[in-house]
Design a protein around this motif. Structure first.
Motif, PDB file in Angstrom:
ATOM      1  N   GLU A 134       1.092  -1.397   0.034  1.00 27.92           N
ATOM      2  CA  GLU A 134       0.353  -0.030  -0.704  1.00 27.92           C
ATOM      3  C   GLU A 134       0.606   1.580  -0.157  1.00 27.92           C
ATOM      4  N   PHE A 135       2.550   1.378   0.513  1.00 24.89           N
ATOM      5  CA  PHE A 135       2.679   2.473   0.533  1.00 24.89           C
ATOM      6  C   PHE A 135       4.231   2.377  -1.151  1.00 24.89           C
ATOM      7  N   THR A 136       3.286   3.099  -1.903  1.00 27.35           N
ATOM      8  CA  THR A 136       3.792   2.649  -3.610  1.00 27.35           C
ATOM      9  C   THR A 136       5.171   4.017  -3.420  1.00 27.35           C
ATOM     10  N   PRO A 137       5.779   3.220  -4.138  1.00 30.14           N
ATOM     11  CA  PRO A 137       6.974   3.472  -5.202  1.00 30.14           C
ATOM     12  C   PRO A 137       6.898   5.731  -5.072  1.00 30.14           C
ATOM     13  N   GLU A 138       5.565   5.618  -5.467  1.00 25.16           N
ATOM     14  CA  GLU A 138       5.079   7.552  -5.475  1.00 25.16           C
ATOM     15  C   GLU A 138       4.893   7.753  -3.856  1.00 25.16           C
ATOM     16  N   ALA A 139       4.831   7.248  -2.980  1.00 25.18           N
ATOM     17  CA  ALA A 139       4.237   7.264  -1.517  1.00 25.18           C
ATOM     18  C   ALA A 139       5.673   7.574  -1.057  1.00 25.18           C
ATOM     19  N   ARG A 140       6.466   6.272  -1.623  1.00 26.00           N
ATOM     20  CA  ARG A 140       7.644   6.535  -0.696  1.00 26.00           C
ATOM     21  C   ARG A 140       8.857   8.260  -1.259  1.00 26.00           C
ATOM     22  N   GLU A 141       8.217   7.556  -2.014  1.00 28.28           N
ATOM     23  CA  GLU A 141       9.388   9.208  -2.716  1.00 28.28           C
ATOM     24  C   GLU A 141       8.927  10.531  -2.112  1.00 28.28           C
ATOM     25  N   GLN A 142       7.911  11.093  -1.906  1.00 31.94           N
ATOM     26  CA  GLN A 142       7.186  11.469  -1.594  1.00 31.94           C
ATOM     27  C   GLN A 142       7.579  11.922   0.268  1.00 31.94           C
ATOM     28  N   GLU A 143       7.757  10.536   1.161  1.00 27.78           N
ATOM     29  CA  GLU A 143       8.056  10.458   3.002  1.00 27.78           C
ATOM     30  C   GLU A 143       9.735  11.157   2.249  1.00 27.78           C
ATOM     31  N   GLU A 144      10.374  10.600   1.460  1.00 30.50           N
ATOM     32  CA  GLU A 144      11.018  10.841   1.736  1.00 30.50           C
ATOM     33  C   GLU A 144      11.540  12.503   0.607  1.00 30.50           C
ATOM     34  N   ARG A 145      11.115  12.701   0.533  1.00 23.50           N
ATOM     35  CA  ARG A 145      10.970  13.969   0.036  1.00 23.50           C
ATOM     36  C   ARG A 145      11.112  15.444   1.157  1.00 23.50           C
ATOM     37  N   LEU A 146       9.722  14.087   1.445  1.00 21.47           N
ATOM     38  CA  LEU A 146       9.549  15.509   2.875  1.00 21.47           C
ATOM     39  C   LEU A 146      10.895  15.189   4.475  1.00 21.47           C
ATOM     40  N   ARG A 147      10.907  14.029   3.846  1.00 28.03           N
ATOM     41  CA  ARG A 147      11.723  14.101   5.131  1.00 28.03           C
ATOM     42  C   ARG A 147      13.226  14.977   5.114  1.00 28.03           C
ATOM     43  N   ALA A 148      13.418  14.936   4.038  1.00 27.56           N
ATOM     44  CA  ALA A 148      15.307  15.577   3.196  1.00 27.56           C
ATOM     45  C   ALA A 148      14.547  17.093   2.711  1.00 27.56           C
ATOM     46  N   GLU A 149      13.224  16.834   2.933  1.00 23.07           N
ATOM     47  CA  GLU A 149      12.807  19.326   3.270  1.00 23.07           C
ATOM     48  C   GLU A 149      13.111  19.297   4.706  1.00 23.07           C
ATOM     49  N   ILE A 150      12.254  18.422   5.923  1.00 23.92           N
ATOM     50  CA  ILE A 150      12.285  18.757   7.494  1.00 23.92           C
ATOM     51  C   ILE A 150      13.863  19.226   7.758  1.00 23.92           C
ATOM     52  N   ALA A 151      14.188  18.101   7.382  1.00 26.35           N
ATOM     53  CA  ALA A 151      16.121  17.783   7.911  1.00 26.35           C
ATOM     54  C   ALA A 151      16.720  19.471   7.953  1.00 26.35           C
ATOM     55  N   GLN A 152      16.969  19.734   6.297  1.00 32.24           N
ATOM     56  CA  GLN A 152      16.793  21.133   5.578  1.00 32.24           C
ATOM     57  C   GLN A 152      16.664  22.023   6.541  1.00 32.24           C
ATOM     58  N   GLN A 153      15.041  22.709   6.348  1.00 35.88           N
ATOM     59  CA  GLN A 153      14.700  23.678   7.628  1.00 35.88           C
ATOM     60  C   GLN A 153      15.140  23.431   8.772  1.00 35.88           C
ATOM     61  N   ALA A 154      15.288  22.754   9.234  1.00 37.60           N
ATOM     62  CA  ALA A 154      16.325  22.308  10.696  1.00 37.60           C
ATOM     63  C   ALA A 154      17.037  22.774  10.654  1.00 37.60           C
ATOM     64  N   ASN A 155      18.264  21.938   9.551  1.00 34.95           N
ATOM     65  CA  ASN A 155      19.338  22.878   9.696  1.00 34.95           C
ATOM     66  C   ASN A 155      19.896  24.412   9.601  1.00 34.95           C
ATOM     67  N   LYS A 156      18.753  25.220   8.501  1.00 34.09           N
ATOM     68  CA  LYS A 156      18.572  26.684   8.860  1.00 34.09           C
ATOM     69  C   LYS A 156      18.443  26.778   9.734  1.00 34.09           C
ATOM     70  N   SER A 157      17.544  26.437  10.789  1.00 34.12           N
ATOM     71  CA  SER A 157      16.817  27.548  11.586  1.00 34.12           C
ATOM     72  C   SER A 157      18.510  27.191  13.621  1.00 34.12           C
ATOM     73  N   LYS A 158      19.423  26.322  12.206  1.00 37.30           N
ATOM     74  CA  LYS A 158      20.471  26.858  13.934  1.00 37.30           C
ATOM     75  C   LYS A 158      21.644  27.330  13.654  1.00 37.30           C
TER      76      LYS A 158
END
Length: 145
Positions: free
Chosen positions: A121-145
């Motif tokens: 049920e966790f399709t390749p598209e959903a996995r890609e979206q999840e990975e992209r969002l996690r990378a964006e969260i990490a990038q935002q966290a690094n900007k706030s430091k």
């Protein structure tokens, strides 16, 4: 495996009673051990439920409920997010934790879902979206430091 370690609320935490200097020091030292061991990813204490809100979902309807919430034993006073090898390792770390409250207290450990847990049920598209969002969260966290 990732786990959420949940500090259950007590009457003291729900009353807004702040920890003593001794407890803050002990918890700080414990958190330092967790960080040095490479286990702790996040951890925070929470304000009492009197300052919180809940949103109840019923179909398309949303109802906002103001705290405080009645069942103290079902509430959360704080949490950690840990990366451990096993549930047994998480239990061993919790056994080393200072009592987070002045009175008797309880800590719950729950495994966090990983992508593999969701199956096909966790399709390749959903996995890609999840990975992209996690990378964006990490990038935002690094900007706030």
């Amino acid at each position: 495996m990732r786990v959420m370690v949940i500090v259950k609320a007590t009457a003291e935490s729900e009353a807004g009673k702040m920890p003593t200097e001794a407890l803050l020091t002990a918890m700080g030292n414990y958190n330092e051990e967790l960080v040095k061991a490479g286990i702790m990813q996040a951890g925070e204490g929470l304000h009492p439920s009197s300052k919180g809100k809940r949103v109840r979902f019923s179909g398309a309807q949303r109802t906002v409920i103001d705290g405080p919430f009645a069942e103290t034993k079902e509430l959360i006073a704080g949490f950690w997010l840990w990366e451990v090898k096993s549930m047994e390792e998480a239990v061993e770390w919790v056994r080393r934790c200072p009592n987070p409250m002045e009175s008797d207290s309880e800590i719950e450990i729950r495994q966090v879902f990983s992508p593999e847990d969701f199956g096909d049920e966790f399709t390749p598209e959903a996995r890609e979206q999840e990975e992209r969002l996690r990378a964006e969260i990490a990038q935002q966290a690094n900007k706030s430091k």
